[in-house]
Design a protein around this motif. Sequence first.
Motif: not given
Length: 142
Positions: A106, A72-73, A37-38, A27, A53, A49, A65, A34-35, A69
């Motif tokens: 996404h 998205v990441c 969006r996650l 991340i 994380t 999150v 999840h 990004t966090r 993860i």
Amino acid sequence: MAKQPQPEPKDAEAAIRAYKTILSTVIDQRPSGTRQRLADALGKHRSFVTQITSPTYSTPIPSKHLQAIFSVCHFSGQERDAFLADYRIAHPGKAAQEAGLRRTRHISLVVPDLGDDKQNAALDRAINEFIHRITSIAGKGG
């Protein structure tokens, strides 16, 4: 079929820290946002999150999840393999669930700004919950 031995609590905790360290590193190497969006993809608050994380929190990452993860990441194959190796050590028996994971993608939506942060967050959660419900229904049929 022989039952896998359960890891010692310290081994499981070390494995949780290990996979969270990988996630945190991934991340940190991704673009800003990004966090968030996650959090949006998981339908959770950003504080959740942070808990899943950060290696300093012992909160495990629910297997449901994982695919979000990874998607998205944008985990590389090597990052994903290392993460899953530690995840399997921390959570024996969860690997079978991971085998059934589907790839995700996404998408972005343009929605109106409701003029209130709480209302905007509620709209975002409602959209994410709707998508999760629809895709779970579609997944049961196929």
